[in-house]
Design an enzyme around this catalytic site. Structure first.
Site, PDB file in Angstrom:
ATOM      1  N   CYS A 131      61.616  15.388-103.144  1.00  0.00           N
ATOM      2  CA  CYS A 131      61.934  15.064-101.890  1.00  0.00           C
ATOM      3  C   CYS A 131      63.527  14.602-101.780  1.00  0.00           C
ATOM      4  O   CYS A 131      64.398  14.724-101.028  1.00  0.00           O
ATOM      5  CB  CYS A 131      61.127  14.099-100.866  1.00  0.00           C
ATOM      6  SG  CYS A 131      60.511  12.803-102.014  1.00  0.00           S
ATOM      7  N   HIS A 283      58.151   8.553 -99.862  1.00  0.00           N
ATOM      8  CA  HIS A 283      58.757   9.907 -99.604  1.00  0.00           C
ATOM      9  C   HIS A 283      60.260   9.651 -98.886  1.00  0.00           C
ATOM     10  O   HIS A 283      60.261   8.764 -98.443  1.00  0.00           O
ATOM     11  CB  HIS A 283      57.847  10.496 -98.448  1.00  0.00           C
ATOM     12  CG  HIS A 283      58.134  12.015 -97.971  1.00  0.00           C
ATOM     13  ND1 HIS A 283      58.393  12.988 -98.912  1.00  0.00           N
ATOM     14  CD2 HIS A 283      58.360  12.632 -96.707  1.00  0.00           C
ATOM     15  CE1 HIS A 283      58.911  14.098 -98.377  1.00  0.00           C
ATOM     16  NE2 HIS A 283      58.892  13.863 -96.974  1.00  0.00           N
ATOM     17  N   ASN A 304      62.626  16.930 -92.572  1.00  0.00           N
ATOM     18  CA  ASN A 304      61.945  16.833 -93.716  1.00  0.00           C
ATOM     19  C   ASN A 304      62.038  18.187 -94.646  1.00  0.00           C
ATOM     20  O   ASN A 304      62.643  19.288 -94.392  1.00  0.00           O
ATOM     21  CB  ASN A 304      60.219  16.927 -93.207  1.00  0.00           C
ATOM     22  CG  ASN A 304      59.237  16.409 -94.447  1.00  0.00           C
ATOM     23  OD1 ASN A 304      59.867  15.984 -95.586  1.00  0.00           O
ATOM     24  ND2 ASN A 304      58.274  16.182 -93.854  1.00  0.00           N
TER      25      ASN A 304
END
Ligand SMILES: *[C@@H]1O[C@H](CO)[C@@H](O)[C@H](O)[C@H]1NC(C)=O
Ligand SMILES: *[C@@H]1O[C@H](CO)[C@@H](O)[C@H](O)[C@H]1NC(C)=O
Length: 336
Positions: A131, A283, A304
């Site tokens: 991520c 995250h 995202n």
């Protein structure tokens, strides 16, 4: 067993009377999300995970103000999902960069970089805890678009994954597919630049070796994209500071708590009351804007890297004020 869950699910959906999408059967889920499994064992394992996800969705749908739903990771086990966020990039506040000073002169009431520059279509990081690489690369692409008029860049996430592993290069602290920090990716892009994805393609795995020199050699030293620096706000800085930086410098990255069921199965709406002031974050996402909805709820817009079936076509909205999910803790952005 599966049938029982399905009936329970329909029942709860009815009782809760939430606008859950129509629940697909397992067969429909497989078709809709393009799933193919090689063995019966694999299929049974995935099917079990799917019903597990449904149970969680039913239990939490409508809580915290949002609609939940299935996405293309709903056939993953909890272990697979949690390992995606494993090596928590939160324990260390890496980076010796000076904190930015912010001019908080009036800035717009709402902002959305998606109306100003073209982003790449939403990506799926897959089963690699990368991520941080997707978020860092996306912010650098955005900076090139709005500051240098260089559009449609798609920078290599894989180069960042492979070349900033701490065992491979002591300058960087990242863990390949086991996690990392966007600031370490920024450091690498300052030092070495980064290739476009088409030259160093995403493979969803840690390659155990950095191929940057090989690309340079084989392709005759193609263009690399650099940044001159990166900035960050103070830990747990204000909403106003983040808004000012966002409007001034373009999209930035934030560390958030990404493993709650609300976030995992988020399908739409504004997430509210989820983990205010979480000190734990695991995250990384990109902040692309902010706004206020018709009932007066202020929100952030995040991007995202969990595919288009997560959230609002890959994007999400999160209530602004109480530092939900730890959103305000660590804001970073690249400087060209
Ligand atoms: C990257 O570096 C870490 C830390 O040194 C090491 O344990 C790991 O094996 C390397 N590879 C991956 C995939 O994280
Ligand atoms: C952030 O700051 C607020 C007050 O300014 C405080 O109440 C909160 O606990 C802090 N959150 C974290 C994660 O440190």
């Amino acid at each position: 067993m599966a049938l029982l869950f399905y009936i329970l699910f329909l029942f709860f959906t009815f009782i809760q009377c939430r606008h859950l999408e129509k629940v697909p059967t397992w067969e429909q889920y497989k078709v809709k999300f393009g799933k193919n499994y090689l063995t019966i064992n694999e299929e049974n394992f995935r099917k079990n995970n799917y019903f597990n996800s449904l149970t969680k969705i039913v239990k939490n749908n409508g809580k915290n103000g949002v609609t939940l739903g299935l996405n293309d990771m709903s056939d993953w086990s909890d272990e697979e999902f949690f390992s995606l966020n494993s090596k928590s990039p939160s324990s260390v506040f890496v980076s010796a960069r000076p904190t930015s000073t912010v001019n908080t002169s009036p800035f717009p009431k709402s902002w959305d970089w998606r109306n100003i520059i073209a982003f790449n279509s939403i990506e799926q990081q897959g089963r690699c805890s990368s991520c941080w690489a997707f978020a860092a690369a996306t912010t650098v692409e955005a900076a090139y678009a709005h500051q240098k008029n260089k559009h449609n860049l798609h920078l290599s996430r894989q180069e960042l994954v492979d070349c900033t592993n701490r065992t491979f290069d002591q300058h960087y602290l990242n863990y390949g597919c086991k996690g990392g920090w966007p600031t370490e990716a920024y450091k690498y892009i300052m030092d070495h630049g980064v290739y476009e994805d088409k030259l160093y393609h995403y493979t969803e795995t840690f390659n155990e070796v950095c191929y940057a020199d090989k690309v340079a050699h084989d392709k005759g030293h193609p263009v690399k994209y650099y940044i001159s620096n990166y900035g960050r706000l103070a830990y747990n800085d204000t909403d106003e500071a983040i808004m000012a930086m966002l409007v001034t410098y373009g999209p930035g990255t934030v560390d958030i708590h990404g493993t709650s069921d609300t976030f995992r199965f988020y399908k739409g709406g504004i997430m509210r009351n989820v983990m205010p002031n979480s000190a734990y974050t695991n995250h990384i996402v990109v902040v692309v804007g902010y706004g206020t909805d018709s009932s007066g709820v202020d929100y952030w817009i995040i991007r995202n890297s969990w595919g288009k079936t997560w959230g609002e076509h890959g994007y999400g909205r999160l209530e602004r004020h109480p530092n939900l999910l730890g959103f305000n803790n660590k804001y970073n952005y690249p400087i060209l």
